[in-house]
Design a protein around this motif. Structure first.
Motif, PDB file in Angstrom:
ATOM      1  N   GLY A 332     -17.580 -59.212  -0.982  1.00  0.00           N
ATOM      2  CA  GLY A 332     -18.201 -58.676  -2.593  1.00  0.00           C
ATOM      3  C   GLY A 332     -19.850 -58.761  -2.571  1.00  0.00           C
ATOM      4  O   GLY A 332     -20.399 -60.420  -2.491  1.00  0.00           O
ATOM      5  N   THR A 335     -22.470 -63.442  -3.528  1.00  0.00           N
ATOM      6  CA  THR A 335     -21.341 -64.213  -3.112  1.00  0.00           C
ATOM      7  C   THR A 335     -22.190 -64.927  -2.386  1.00  0.00           C
ATOM      8  O   THR A 335     -22.861 -65.247  -1.494  1.00  0.00           O
ATOM      9  CB  THR A 335     -20.412 -64.254  -2.389  1.00  0.00           C
ATOM     10  N   THR A 347     -10.151 -60.126   1.686  1.00  0.00           N
ATOM     11  CA  THR A 347     -11.936 -59.908   1.006  1.00  0.00           C
ATOM     12  C   THR A 347     -12.541 -60.856   0.010  1.00  0.00           C
ATOM     13  O   THR A 347     -11.560 -61.086  -0.491  1.00  0.00           O
ATOM     14  CB  THR A 347     -10.558 -58.521   0.430  1.00  0.00           C
ATOM     15  N   GLN A 349     -14.263 -61.276  -3.360  1.00  0.00           N
ATOM     16  CA  GLN A 349     -14.366 -60.666  -5.078  1.00  0.00           C
ATOM     17  C   GLN A 349     -16.111 -60.901  -5.417  1.00  0.00           C
ATOM     18  O   GLN A 349     -16.586 -61.910  -4.719  1.00  0.00           O
ATOM     19  CB  GLN A 349     -13.275 -61.297  -5.819  1.00  0.00           C
ATOM     20  N   ALA A 350     -16.991 -59.893  -5.657  1.00  0.00           N
ATOM     21  CA  ALA A 350     -18.416 -60.458  -5.632  1.00  0.00           C
ATOM     22  C   ALA A 350     -18.276 -61.564  -6.904  1.00  0.00           C
ATOM     23  O   ALA A 350     -17.477 -62.106  -7.547  1.00  0.00           O
ATOM     24  CB  ALA A 350     -18.466 -58.922  -6.385  1.00  0.00           C
ATOM     25  N   ASN A 351     -20.180 -61.913  -6.412  1.00  0.00           N
ATOM     26  CA  ASN A 351     -19.747 -63.781  -7.198  1.00  0.00           C
ATOM     27  C   ASN A 351     -19.379 -64.724  -7.268  1.00  0.00           C
ATOM     28  O   ASN A 351     -18.407 -65.486  -8.069  1.00  0.00           O
ATOM     29  CB  ASN A 351     -19.760 -62.229  -8.717  1.00  0.00           C
ATOM     30  N   SER A 352     -18.798 -65.159  -6.201  1.00  0.00           N
ATOM     31  CA  SER A 352     -17.266 -65.811  -5.806  1.00  0.00           C
ATOM     32  C   SER A 352     -19.188 -67.025  -4.959  1.00  0.00           C
ATOM     33  O   SER A 352     -20.185 -65.984  -4.701  1.00  0.00           O
ATOM     34  CB  SER A 352     -16.563 -65.214  -4.164  1.00  0.00           C
ATOM     35  N   GLU A 365      -8.459 -65.236   1.323  1.00  0.00           N
ATOM     36  CA  GLU A 365      -8.108 -64.428   0.875  1.00  0.00           C
ATOM     37  C   GLU A 365      -8.040 -63.425   0.161  1.00  0.00           C
ATOM     38  O   GLU A 365      -8.506 -62.976   1.267  1.00  0.00           O
ATOM     39  CB  GLU A 365      -9.950 -64.088  -0.338  1.00  0.00           C
ATOM     40  N   GLY A 367      -8.119 -60.268  -1.800  1.00  0.00           N
ATOM     41  CA  GLY A 367      -8.495 -59.102  -2.474  1.00  0.00           C
ATOM     42  C   GLY A 367      -7.792 -58.129  -2.374  1.00  0.00           C
ATOM     43  O   GLY A 367      -8.096 -57.834  -1.400  1.00  0.00           O
ATOM     44  N   GLU A 368      -8.315 -57.669  -3.493  1.00  0.00           N
ATOM     45  CA  GLU A 368      -7.675 -56.113  -3.148  1.00  0.00           C
ATOM     46  C   GLU A 368      -9.020 -55.370  -2.697  1.00  0.00           C
ATOM     47  O   GLU A 368     -10.401 -55.483  -3.383  1.00  0.00           O
ATOM     48  CB  GLU A 368      -7.610 -55.129  -4.539  1.00  0.00           C
ATOM     49  N   ARG A 369      -9.297 -54.662  -2.118  1.00  0.00           N
ATOM     50  CA  ARG A 369      -9.827 -53.895  -1.026  1.00  0.00           C
ATOM     51  C   ARG A 369     -10.136 -52.780  -1.518  1.00  0.00           C
ATOM     52  O   ARG A 369      -9.152 -51.446  -1.470  1.00  0.00           O
ATOM     53  CB  ARG A 369      -9.957 -53.794  -0.349  1.00  0.00           C
TER      54      ARG A 369
END
Lengths: 372, 312
Positions: A332, A335, A347, A349-352, A365, A367-369
């Motif tokens: 995302g 990152t 996946t 997430q943004a801002n990781s 990871e 995460g939902e995509r």
């Protein structure tokens, strides 16, 4: 070639940490577009070996998916071809492969039904190119019982997880030690062997009767005094990927022009399963430096000194530095990733923010995509 | 004919390879069967003012084709033929045999009119989606440039409905320390050391240090030396461009041999062409063959020139 091939692909390795949780080491992605086993298979193909058995047991799904068609390595043939052998449980006495010798002993019919006089035993977790015909020629000239392909490592290399070899002036192997505490030599075994087929059958059957299951310990080391075992010195690139550090460094080796030219441009080429992916795409505001990117990638951010495997998506304002992004990873926006291996299918997430501080960090990871 | 007969078909689907689209032919075949058609022609609504560039189908309310006209000056409909046909095999077989002595036998010009005149049931199957004819140089260039939009109308990256191809190369692509890339798509095995903007780059292409490539299409195995610049260039396969070569520079001039093909400032290099170091090349230029410094007097090839060398 007057030999059949056996590729030992069974390995699960605790040294691979999270990376081998889901796949056999031999199915690890390499250099953006390949899998580890492609290198052993391509050498087998180019050496004109007609029949090859791949022996595997742990997490074989990703491997069998990769090997689902043998045509990519020209093994889709009427005579011979490629066979994938996992342990088969026929009766109460059946077992998992208890070692490399046991894996071959459990598939001894493959050896007995062959008619080629020699066997080339290789390992699917090594990155190299080798014409086994040259090794066989050496084997015949030396009148060897077994030939072990070996490589001299740099003096400062960490070789504690390899088998080390001491040879006499004729390159006959005098001493072999598995994972020595204090290495006596900086020559290591590459896990590639040539042996006469009938000899191998005999040794495997004998070991099995004695309840011995490991090819290196129970055959090579045990018989080193009786049998004539010779070392064939490999000059070109060879690396084993069965630890996180070696896996990372091997992939980073491909950022060097000589490594790329050797594997990608010089004959013979390395074959792999073709994924039918679109070209990689670069949008506005992209910076890419000293990096390898495979097909299907979409890049919106910055990528430096990294390898992006197939179908990686890099969001806006991302920075990817000195990292491996494995297949089908979504990263995302905004990152930051440095000194990491991002596991396939991840996946993020943004801002990781991820940074490997002491060595390489593995990111798993799920995460939902959002997908179409 | 023997080939088609060997499948003992009920229907035959006829396609052109120079169109870019994604279509499920199954639904078109269902449409063909429902209507009990002899021939079904896929059509696409186009803006009325563009209709005069196409073969136009005129239909009734049931999509039955009542008439058609090729590139009409005053179109009576905006349904353009996409060059995709389904024939019931008996109708196709009969039409092909009846017209076998027709020179230059063409579906649009002869087979379809023959079927209409015989009173066969012709239907128009309406398709709404991306469709592009890349049969001309400029439309080919435009179609490629559309692929590099942020989210293109024709999306190659959808998992569903992938576009398959014969892969010629496997290795990943490499970007050097001083490279720069924006709004471009790049194929396997290419090595980029220079700058690439708004371009479509094929497989195993090498772009040297200090190069600037803009608005161009470079096909497989194009190799460009250091310090060159390319503006609106199309290279076919296996083209070699030397160092310090500048393509697409200066004012436009109509092409001297085929102004209707080599236009809009495009520079076209045919398959296997080579261009020596240190030359400047204008716009609307076509070059084919192994060219030498003597082909570029004063180091220049002016806009509008066509340079064809034999003995490749």
């Amino acid at each position: 070639m007057r030999a059949v091939g056996i590729i030992l692909a069974g390995g699960s390795s605790s040294r691979m940490k999270e990376l081998s949780r889901r796949r056999a080491v031999c199915a690890m992605p390499i250099a953006g577009s390949y899998r580890s086993i492609d290198f052993a298979l391509s050498s087998t193909e180019h050496s004109k070996i007609q029949r090859v058995a791949v022996l595997t047991q742990y997490n074989a799904r990703s491997l069998s998916d990769h090997l689902s068609s043998s045509k990519w390595w020209n093994f889709g043939r009427k005579q011979g071809g490629m066979f994938l052998f996992t342990p088969s449980f026929a009766d109460a006495d059946s077992n998992w492969y208890r070692g490399t010798a046991d894996a071959m002993a459990q598939n001894i019919e493959f050896l007995k039904n062959s008619h080629e006089p020699y066997v080339v035993i290789t390992s699917g977790d090594c990155i190299y190119k080798l014409d086994y015909n040259e090794v066989l020629e050496y084997h015949v000239n030396k009148r060897a019982d077994i030939t072990v392909v070996c490589k001299e490592m740099p003096e400062n290399a960490n070789i504690e997880r390899y088998g080390t070899i001491k040879m006499d002036e004729d390159d006959r192997i005098e001493e072999m030690e598995e994972k020595p505490l204090v290495a006596q030599s900086n020559i290591i075994s590459c896990g590639i062997y040539i042996i006469r087929r009938r000899q191998l059958i005999e040794l495997l059957e004998k070991s099995r009767e004695e309840g011995r299951f490991d090819f290196v310990q129970d055959i090579l080391i045990r018989y080193r005094g009786i049998k004539k075992i010779y070392g064939y010195r490999m000059k070109n690139y060879w690396s084993n990927i069965a630890s996180v550090e070696d896996y990372f460094n091997t992939n980073m080796d491909f950022l060097r022009k000589e490594t790329r030219d050797y594997f990608f441009k010089q004959y013979p080429e390395v074959h792999s399963k073709v994924a039918d992916l679109p070209p990689a795409k670069y949008n506005v505001g992209v910076t890419v430096k000293n990096s390898l990117l495979a097909s299907g990638c979409i890049v919106n951010g910055t990528v430096e000194n990294s390898v992006l495997f197939q179908k990686a998506y890099i969001g806006n304002n991302c920075v990817i530095r000195n990292s491996l992004i494995l297949n089908d990873v979504y990263i995302g926006d905004n990152t930051y990733i440095e000194n990491c291996i991002v596991e396939s299918g991840g996946t993020i997430q943004a801002n990781s923010y991820y940074k490997g501080e002491n060595g390489v960090k593995i990111i798993v990871e799920k995460g939902e995509r959002f997908t179409m | 004919m023997n080939y088609m007969e060997s499948f003992n078909p009920d229907y035959v689907l006829i396609l052109s390879g120079d169109h870019i689209y994604k279509m499920d032919y199954e639904t078109m075949l269902d449409f063909h069967k429902e209507n009990g058609a002899d021939v079904t022609i896929a059509v696409m609504p186009v803006p009325m003012e563009e209709a005069k560039r196409f073969g136009i189908m005129i239909t009734d309310e049931n999509k039955k084709i009542t008439d058609f006209e090729e590139k009409p000056a005053h179109p009576r409909s905006n349904l353009a033929s996409m060059g995709i046909y389904i024939f019931s095999w008996p109708a196709l077989k009969e039409a092909l045999i009846a017209n076998q002595n027709q020179p230059g036998l063409d579906f649009g010009k002869h087979v379809i009119p023959y079927c209409r005149d015989k009173g066969e049931a012709l239907y128009a199957y309406e398709f709404n989606g991306y469709w592009k004819d890349v049969g001309t140089l400029t439309s080919y260039w435009e179609a490629n440039m559309e692929l590099i939009d942020i989210v293109p109308d024709f999306n190659l990256y959808e998992e569903y409905w992938k576009i398959y191809t014969k892969s010629v190369s496997l290795p990943p692509q490499y970007f050097g320390e001083n490279s720069h890339v924006e709004r471009s798509i790049i194929g396997e095995g290419s090595e980029i050391y220079g700058q690439v903007y708004n371009s479509v780059i094929g497989c195993d292409v090498i772009i040297g240090e200090g190069c600037v490539v803009r608005d161009s299409i470079l096909m497989n195995n194009t190799v460009i030396g250091a310090g060159s610049s390319l503006q609106k260039v199309i290279t076919a396969e296996d083209v070699t461009i030397g160092s310090n070569v500048h393509l697409g520079v200066g004012d436009e001039a109509p092409n001297e041999t085929d102004p209707s093909i080599y236009r809009e400032g495009l520079v076209v290099l045919g398959e296997g062409t080579s261009v020596p170091d240190n030359v400047n090349i204008g716009k609307n230029v076509m070059i084919n063959g192994a060219t030498e410094p003597s082909d570029y007097p004063g180091g220049t090839l002016a806009s509008g020139r066509t340079l064809v060398k034999g003995g490749m």
